[in-house]
Design a protein around this motif. Structure first.
Motif, mmCIF file in Angstrom:
data_model
loop_
_atom_site.group_PDB
_atom_site.id
_atom_site.type_symbol
_atom_site.label_atom_id
_atom_site.label_comp_id
_atom_site.label_asym_id
_atom_site.label_seq_id
_atom_site.Cartn_x
_atom_site.Cartn_y
_atom_site.Cartn_z
ATOM 1 N N GLY A 31 -4.225 45.920 51.631
ATOM 2 C CA GLY A 31 -3.670 44.933 52.089
ATOM 3 C C GLY A 31 -3.441 43.362 52.791
ATOM 4 N N ILE A 32 -2.647 42.339 52.366
ATOM 5 C CA ILE A 32 -2.091 41.099 52.435
ATOM 6 C C ILE A 32 -0.821 40.574 53.493
ATOM 7 C CG2 ILE A 32 -0.745 40.592 50.073
ATOM 8 C CD1 ILE A 32 -2.558 37.851 50.343
ATOM 9 N N GLY A 33 -1.303 39.444 54.023
ATOM 10 C CA GLY A 33 -0.037 39.031 54.777
ATOM 11 C C GLY A 33 0.045 39.672 56.225
ATOM 12 N N LEU A 34 1.492 40.306 56.534
ATOM 13 C CA LEU A 34 1.607 40.749 58.042
ATOM 14 C C LEU A 34 0.436 41.290 58.250
ATOM 15 C CD1 LEU A 34 4.904 40.944 59.831
ATOM 16 C CD2 LEU A 34 3.241 42.768 59.513
ATOM 17 N N ARG A 35 0.224 42.044 59.119
ATOM 18 C CA ARG A 35 -0.468 43.230 60.148
ATOM 19 C C ARG A 35 -0.702 42.848 61.436
ATOM 20 N NH1 ARG A 35 -5.651 39.884 57.932
ATOM 21 N NH2 ARG A 35 -4.405 39.583 56.350
ATOM 22 N N TYR A 36 -0.971 43.804 62.382
ATOM 23 C CA TYR A 36 -1.457 44.023 63.845
ATOM 24 C C TYR A 36 -2.741 43.955 63.908
ATOM 25 C CZ TYR A 36 3.774 44.395 63.435
ATOM 26 O OH TYR A 36 5.255 44.335 64.213
ATOM 27 N N ARG A 37 -3.067 42.604 64.425
ATOM 28 C CA ARG A 37 -4.613 42.999 64.602
ATOM 29 C C ARG A 37 -5.177 43.491 65.945
ATOM 30 N NH1 ARG A 37 -9.132 41.175 61.654
ATOM 31 N NH2 ARG A 37 -10.610 40.084 62.409
ATOM 32 N N CYS A 38 -6.184 42.512 65.714
ATOM 33 C CA CYS A 38 -7.240 43.641 67.423
ATOM 34 C C CYS A 38 -8.270 42.685 66.787
ATOM 35 C CB CYS A 38 -8.331 44.604 67.343
ATOM 36 S SG CYS A 38 -8.732 43.953 69.913
ATOM 37 N N HIS A 166 3.769 52.199 36.844
ATOM 38 C CA HIS A 166 3.115 52.794 37.658
ATOM 39 C C HIS A 166 3.670 52.665 38.563
ATOM 40 C CE1 HIS A 166 0.713 54.900 34.387
ATOM 41 N NE2 HIS A 166 1.753 56.040 34.459
ATOM 42 N N VAL A 167 3.541 53.292 40.314
ATOM 43 C CA VAL A 167 3.347 52.286 41.865
ATOM 44 C C VAL A 167 1.805 51.493 41.301
ATOM 45 C CG1 VAL A 167 3.457 52.766 44.216
ATOM 46 C CG2 VAL A 167 5.216 54.754 42.680
ATOM 47 N N TYR A 168 0.891 52.659 40.932
ATOM 48 C CA TYR A 168 -0.572 52.430 41.259
ATOM 49 C C TYR A 168 -1.090 51.408 40.234
ATOM 50 C CZ TYR A 168 -5.427 51.960 40.317
ATOM 51 O OH TYR A 168 -6.358 51.407 39.752
ATOM 52 N N MET A 171 1.047 48.306 42.440
ATOM 53 C CA MET A 171 0.395 47.402 43.986
ATOM 54 C C MET A 171 -0.878 46.777 43.200
ATOM 55 S SD MET A 171 -1.860 50.496 45.651
ATOM 56 C CE MET A 171 0.163 51.662 46.035
ATOM 57 N N GLU A 172 -1.669 46.997 42.128
ATOM 58 C CA GLU A 172 -2.357 46.397 40.954
ATOM 59 C C GLU A 172 -2.236 44.915 40.696
ATOM 60 O OE1 GLU A 172 -6.201 47.323 40.051
ATOM 61 O OE2 GLU A 172 -5.326 48.631 42.283
ATOM 62 N N LEU A 230 4.638 47.923 49.870
ATOM 63 C CA LEU A 230 3.318 48.005 49.465
ATOM 64 C C LEU A 230 2.053 46.883 49.887
ATOM 65 C CD1 LEU A 230 3.322 48.706 45.269
ATOM 66 C CD2 LEU A 230 3.351 50.408 47.632
ATOM 67 N N LEU A 231 2.884 45.954 50.621
ATOM 68 C CA LEU A 231 1.809 44.833 51.318
ATOM 69 C C LEU A 231 1.439 44.823 52.492
ATOM 70 C CD1 LEU A 231 2.012 42.017 48.468
ATOM 71 C CD2 LEU A 231 0.474 43.071 48.752
ATOM 72 N N GLY A 232 2.964 45.548 52.943
ATOM 73 C CA GLY A 232 3.167 45.912 54.122
ATOM 74 C C GLY A 232 3.633 44.752 55.530
ATOM 75 N N ASP A 233 4.497 44.210 54.292
ATOM 76 C CA ASP A 233 4.747 42.695 54.672
ATOM 77 C C ASP A 233 6.393 42.651 54.479
ATOM 78 O OD1 ASP A 233 4.650 38.630 53.763
ATOM 79 O OD2 ASP A 233 5.700 40.006 55.793
#
Length: 252
Positions: A31-38, A166-168, A171-172, A230-233
């Motif tokens: 992933g890259i960008g937005l995330r939830y982090r500890c 392709h979705v793959y 993502m690449e 796909l990047l979770g942002d």
């Protein structure tokens, strides 16, 4: 910053938006960008993994959420296995959080389960299909490299069959572009042969400058939409930048 409680980690997680790549500790994918982090534990979750639901419906089938993938039909492990199963959408190995459909036997990464089944841009519609009718514009293959017979990898196919991705491969493209962006390179780090194939594809299927420019804009919007999932942002800020890098590659 607001702390968010998580069912999957002992400490509250903070939403951050950092432009360096990471591996999600839920689904174990990039992933890259937005995330939830500890920060204390160096623990990260995609948005889709942080806010997973116990059940969801995707393309008419019911899926249930699992923290670990089930063993395959011939696996000797009792409860779970990280080697047996692949995501039916992107084809990549499932090693962590997953949505599983008991009726079809299909598995989906949480972020792949959030893909839009239909993306409409003007008079062009991209449909998410289990197996595309033509070769992918990025890898120039119908099946994913090394794909298993029962998991060919899903594709986005335009309504005129002009473009198939392709979705793959999308993502690449996203991860290659993100590597370029995070390293402050001017030109995206992509295989020149693939960029050449894409330029030829656009020229051969869409003659004339106006038609070519129209399709470049369509592809840019399409890539931005899929990248943001796909990047979770969900903000799509970073995804927009990456889509621009990809389409700039088309133009040179």
């Amino acid at each position: 910053m607001t702390n968010k409680e998580s069912d999957f980690h002992d400490h509250p997680l903070v939403m951050v938006n950092q432009q360096r790549p990471y591996t999600c500790d839920g689904c174990k994918t990039e992933g890259i960008g937005l995330r939830y982090r500890c920060e204390r534990c160096n623990y990260d979750l995609h948005h889709q993994c942080m806010f997973s639901s116990p059940k969801l419906k995707f393309q008419g089938n019911q899926y249930r959420f699992l923290e670990k993938p089930l063993p395959g039909p011939n696996c000797t492990r009792a409860n779970y296995c990280i080697d047996c199963r692949n995501c039916d959408a992107c084809g990549k190995n499932v090693k962590g959080f997953v949505y599983h459909c008991s009726d079809t036997g299909w598995d989906l990464h949480p972020r792949c389960a959030k893909l839009d089944c239909k993306i409409s841009i003007g008079d062009v519609t991209f449909w998410l299909e289990k197996q595309g009718p033509s070769t992918c514009a990025w890898c120039n293959k119908r099946l994913l490299k090394g794909a298993k017979k029962k998991i060919p990898g899903w594709s986005y196919v335009s309504n005129y069959d002009d473009y198939n991705f392709h979705v793959y491969c999308v993502m690449e493209m996203a991860m290659q572009s993100s590597s370029s962006a995070s390293s402050s390179a001017i030109t995206p780090v992509m295989e020149e042969t693939k960029l050449t194939d894409l330029r030829v594809l656009i020229k051969s299927k869409k003659n004339g400058a106006n038609s070519k420019n129209k399709w470049l804009e369509i592809l840019k919007i399409f890539l931005r939409t899929v990248f943001s999932i796909l990047l979770g942002d969900p903000t799509a800020i970073l995804a927009s930048t990456l889509a621009h890098l990809v389409t700039e590659g088309f133009l040179h």
